[in-house]
Design a protein around this motif. Structure first.
Motif, PDB file in Angstrom:
ATOM      1  N   PHE A   1      28.402 -15.620   5.694  1.00 24.59           N
ATOM      2  CA  PHE A   1      27.212 -14.813   5.961  1.00 24.59           C
ATOM      3  C   PHE A   1      26.800 -14.708   7.429  1.00 24.59           C
ATOM      4  CE2 PHE A   1      22.664 -13.863   6.027  1.00 24.59           C
ATOM      5  CZ  PHE A   1      22.697 -12.643   5.371  1.00 24.59           C
ATOM      6  N   PRO A   2      26.791 -15.770   8.234  1.00 25.83           N
ATOM      7  CA  PRO A   2      26.331 -15.604   9.617  1.00 25.83           C
ATOM      8  C   PRO A   2      27.099 -14.543  10.409  1.00 25.83           C
ATOM      9  CG  PRO A   2      26.328 -17.908   9.062  1.00 25.83           C
ATOM     10  CD  PRO A   2      26.991 -17.193   7.914  1.00 25.83           C
ATOM     11  N   ASP A   3      28.383 -14.392  10.183  1.00 25.91           N
ATOM     12  CA  ASP A   3      29.124 -13.334  10.861  1.00 25.91           C
ATOM     13  C   ASP A   3      28.889 -11.986  10.189  1.00 25.91           C
ATOM     14  OD1 ASP A   3      30.176 -14.943  12.832  1.00 25.91           O
ATOM     15  OD2 ASP A   3      32.050 -15.306  11.776  1.00 25.91           O
ATOM     16  N   THR A   4      28.780 -11.969   8.871  1.00 23.98           N
ATOM     17  CA  THR A   4      28.560 -10.723   8.141  1.00 23.98           C
ATOM     18  C   THR A   4      27.238 -10.086   8.522  1.00 23.98           C
ATOM     19  OG1 THR A   4      29.845 -11.592   6.295  1.00 23.98           O
ATOM     20  CG2 THR A   4      28.434  -9.702   5.845  1.00 23.98           C
ATOM     21  N   VAL A   5      26.201 -10.876   8.672  1.00 23.82           N
ATOM     22  CA  VAL A   5      24.892 -10.316   9.015  1.00 23.82           C
ATOM     23  C   VAL A   5      24.918  -9.684  10.398  1.00 23.82           C
ATOM     24  CG1 VAL A   5      23.782 -12.368  10.016  1.00 23.82           C
ATOM     25  CG2 VAL A   5      22.416 -10.714   8.778  1.00 23.82           C
TER      26      VAL A   5
ATOM     27  N   LEU B   1      26.217  -6.228   9.855  1.00 23.27           N
ATOM     28  CA  LEU B   1      25.218  -5.384   9.210  1.00 23.27           C
ATOM     29  C   LEU B   1      24.137  -4.932  10.183  1.00 23.27           C
ATOM     30  CD1 LEU B   1      24.810  -7.321   5.848  1.00 23.27           C
ATOM     31  CD2 LEU B   1      26.076  -5.205   6.245  1.00 23.27           C
ATOM     32  N   ILE B   2      23.735  -5.808  11.096  1.00 25.28           N
ATOM     33  CA  ILE B   2      22.658  -5.484  12.029  1.00 25.28           C
ATOM     34  C   ILE B   2      23.163  -4.735  13.256  1.00 25.28           C
ATOM     35  CG2 ILE B   2      20.934  -6.471  13.587  1.00 25.28           C
ATOM     36  CD1 ILE B   2      20.599  -8.726  11.526  1.00 25.28           C
ATOM     37  N   TRP B   3      24.221  -5.236  13.886  1.00 23.19           N
ATOM     38  CA  TRP B   3      24.638  -4.704  15.183  1.00 23.19           C
ATOM     39  C   TRP B   3      25.796  -3.716  15.101  1.00 23.19           C
ATOM     40  CZ3 TRP B   3      20.821  -5.649  18.132  1.00 23.19           C
ATOM     41  CH2 TRP B   3      20.126  -6.838  18.041  1.00 23.19           C
ATOM     42  N   GLY B   4      26.525  -3.691  14.023  1.00 22.88           N
ATOM     43  CA  GLY B   4      27.638  -2.751  13.902  1.00 22.88           C
ATOM     44  C   GLY B   4      28.677  -2.955  14.987  1.00 22.88           C
ATOM     45  N   SER B   5      29.011  -1.894  15.698  1.00 25.94           N
ATOM     46  CA  SER B   5      30.067  -1.993  16.709  1.00 25.94           C
ATOM     47  C   SER B   5      29.631  -2.782  17.939  1.00 25.94           C
ATOM     48  CB  SER B   5      30.512  -0.595  17.133  1.00 25.94           C
ATOM     49  OG  SER B   5      29.422   0.096  17.724  1.00 25.94           O
ATOM     50  N   GLY B   6      28.328  -2.958  18.148  1.00 27.99           N
ATOM     51  CA  GLY B   6      27.846  -3.748  19.285  1.00 27.99           C
ATOM     52  C   GLY B   6      27.759  -5.227  18.977  1.00 27.99           C
ATOM     53  N   ARG B   7      28.422  -5.648  17.927  1.00 27.64           N
ATOM     54  CA  ARG B   7      28.344  -7.026  17.452  1.00 27.64           C
ATOM     55  C   ARG B   7      28.749  -8.044  18.509  1.00 27.64           C
ATOM     56  NH1 ARG B   7      32.310 -10.438  15.894  1.00 27.64           N
ATOM     57  NH2 ARG B   7      31.707 -12.088  14.480  1.00 27.64           N
ATOM     58  N   ASN B   8      29.793  -7.767  19.265  1.00 26.42           N
ATOM     59  CA  ASN B   8      30.306  -8.762  20.205  1.00 26.42           C
ATOM     60  C   ASN B   8      29.299  -9.150  21.275  1.00 26.42           C
ATOM     61  OD1 ASN B   8      32.715  -9.129  18.921  1.00 26.42           O
ATOM     62  ND2 ASN B   8      33.768  -7.543  20.086  1.00 26.42           N
ATOM     63  N   ARG B   9      28.428  -8.224  21.657  1.00 20.07           N
ATOM     64  CA  ARG B   9      27.398  -8.567  22.649  1.00 20.07           C
ATOM     65  C   ARG B   9      26.396  -9.572  22.087  1.00 20.07           C
ATOM     66  NH1 ARG B   9      24.304  -3.629  24.602  1.00 20.07           N
ATOM     67  NH2 ARG B   9      23.757  -3.866  22.451  1.00 20.07           N
ATOM     68  N   HIS B  10      26.213  -9.562  20.774  1.00 21.22           N
ATOM     69  CA  HIS B  10      25.197 -10.398  20.144  1.00 21.22           C
ATOM     70  C   HIS B  10      25.795 -11.527  19.318  1.00 21.22           C
ATOM     71  CE1 HIS B  10      22.244  -7.411  21.308  1.00 21.22           C
ATOM     72  NE2 HIS B  10      23.085  -6.499  20.874  1.00 21.22           N
TER      73      HIS B  10
ATOM     74  N   HIS C   1      23.540 -17.502  14.434  1.00 22.84           N
ATOM     75  CA  HIS C   1      24.221 -18.793  14.525  1.00 22.84           C
ATOM     76  C   HIS C   1      23.277 -19.906  14.981  1.00 22.84           C
ATOM     77  CE1 HIS C   1      27.702 -16.354  13.935  1.00 22.84           C
ATOM     78  NE2 HIS C   1      28.501 -17.405  13.954  1.00 22.84           N
ATOM     79  N   TRP C   2      21.999 -19.693  14.797  1.00 15.11           N
ATOM     80  CA  TRP C   2      20.990 -20.709  15.103  1.00 15.11           C
ATOM     81  C   TRP C   2      20.827 -21.564  13.860  1.00 15.11           C
ATOM     82  CZ3 TRP C   2      15.104 -19.767  15.207  1.00 15.11           C
ATOM     83  CH2 TRP C   2      14.459 -20.834  15.838  1.00 15.11           C
ATOM     84  N   PHE C   3      20.991 -22.871  13.990  1.00 14.30           N
ATOM     85  CA  PHE C   3      21.037 -23.752  12.829  1.00 14.30           C
ATOM     86  C   PHE C   3      19.684 -23.939  12.141  1.00 14.30           C
ATOM     87  CE2 PHE C   3      19.653 -26.698  16.056  1.00 14.30           C
ATOM     88  CZ  PHE C   3      18.862 -27.617  15.382  1.00 14.30           C
ATOM     89  N   VAL C   4      18.583 -23.713  12.827  1.00  6.66           N
ATOM     90  CA  VAL C   4      17.250 -24.031  12.307  1.00  6.66           C
ATOM     91  C   VAL C   4      16.917 -23.297  10.997  1.00  6.66           C
ATOM     92  CG1 VAL C   4      14.773 -23.982  12.821  1.00  6.66           C
ATOM     93  CG2 VAL C   4      16.397 -24.788  14.546  1.00  6.66           C
ATOM     94  N   PRO C   5      17.069 -21.958  10.905  1.00  5.72           N
ATOM     95  CA  PRO C   5      16.716 -21.312   9.629  1.00  5.72           C
ATOM     96  C   PRO C   5      17.622 -21.728   8.474  1.00  5.72           C
ATOM     97  CG  PRO C   5      17.498 -19.692  11.218  1.00  5.72           C
ATOM     98  CD  PRO C   5      17.426 -20.990  11.925  1.00  5.72           C
ATOM     99  N   TRP C   6      18.901 -21.970   8.763  1.00  2.00           N
ATOM    100  CA  TRP C   6      19.820 -22.374   7.695  1.00  2.00           C
ATOM    101  C   TRP C   6      19.463 -23.774   7.188  1.00  2.00           C
ATOM    102  CZ3 TRP C   6      21.128 -17.880   6.718  1.00  2.00           C
ATOM    103  CH2 TRP C   6      21.618 -16.992   7.650  1.00  2.00           C
ATOM    104  N   LEU C   7      19.137 -24.678   8.112  1.00  2.00           N
ATOM    105  CA  LEU C   7      18.737 -26.033   7.721  1.00  2.00           C
ATOM    106  C   LEU C   7      17.425 -26.009   6.952  1.00  2.00           C
ATOM    107  CD1 LEU C   7      19.236 -29.086   7.825  1.00  2.00           C
ATOM    108  CD2 LEU C   7      18.054 -29.103  10.045  1.00  2.00           C
ATOM    109  N   ALA C   8      16.463 -25.229   7.413  1.00  4.11           N
ATOM    110  CA  ALA C   8      15.165 -25.129   6.728  1.00  4.11           C
ATOM    111  C   ALA C   8      15.343 -24.556   5.325  1.00  4.11           C
ATOM    112  CB  ALA C   8      14.206 -24.272   7.541  1.00  4.11           C
TER     113      ALA C   8
END
Length: 164
Positions: A33-37, A40-49, A55-62
């Motif tokens: 999911f972290p790469d898939t999202v 979904l959000i950035w499309g072709s501009g994904r590599n910049r983001h 990939h921030w661990f805080v929301p997944w841990l929470a």
């Protein structure tokens, strides 16, 4: 890490830790999911983001802590719980989906940098191995890393008397 590396590691590590097929399967699903999202959000501009807020661990841990301790009552999901449509089994599956996302972030921290406390500031990570320059292909270092962790998890799983 590449997608196959994440999925194999998540399934084997969570299966060895929990001895639960549903937990291992939902961890495998969360591992993508972290790469898939980002797609979904950035499309072709994904590599910049790449490797920022997804990939921030805080929301997944929470999410894991909330689902596992509040929703599932600290219980690992079982097949009989899912068949019986018990609420704690469904919450447990959600918890292990979040844990799969968290393991994805930790796997990426083994071969690069991911956000530490806030997604737009300092990053942490190790360079245990280099990634392959070809998309979707595992490098030699990733193969060794995945094989070592997978075989260790499989040994732990089998030593506990559980065979798939």
């Amino acid at each position: 890490m590449t997608g196959p590396g994440h999925r194999v590691l998540n399934f084997m590590v969570l299966g060895a830790l929990t001895r639960s097929v549903p937990a291992a399967l939902f961890g495998l699903l969360g591992g993508a999911f972290p790469d898939t999202v980002e797609y979904l959000i950035w499309g072709s501009g994904r590599n910049r983001h790449h490797r920022r807020s997804s990939h921030w661990f805080v929301p997944w841990l929470a999410g894991f802590l909330f689902c596992f301790f509040v929703g599932a009552g600290g219980r690992v999901p079982t097949l009989s719980g899912l068949v019986g449509a018990r609420a704690e089994a469904v919450w447990g599956c959600a918890a292990f989906w979040f844990l799969g996302c968290l393991l994805h972030v930790l796997g990426d921290a083994c071969c690069g940098k991911v956000p530490l406390f806030v997604p737009w500031r300092k990053k942490f990570g190790l360079r245990l191995f280099e990634m392959s320059p070809r998309r979707g292909e595992m490098s030699r270092g990733e193969w060794f890393f995945v094989a070592f962790v997978t075989l260790s998890a499989l040994g732990a799983w089998l030593s506990r008397g559980v065979v798939l």
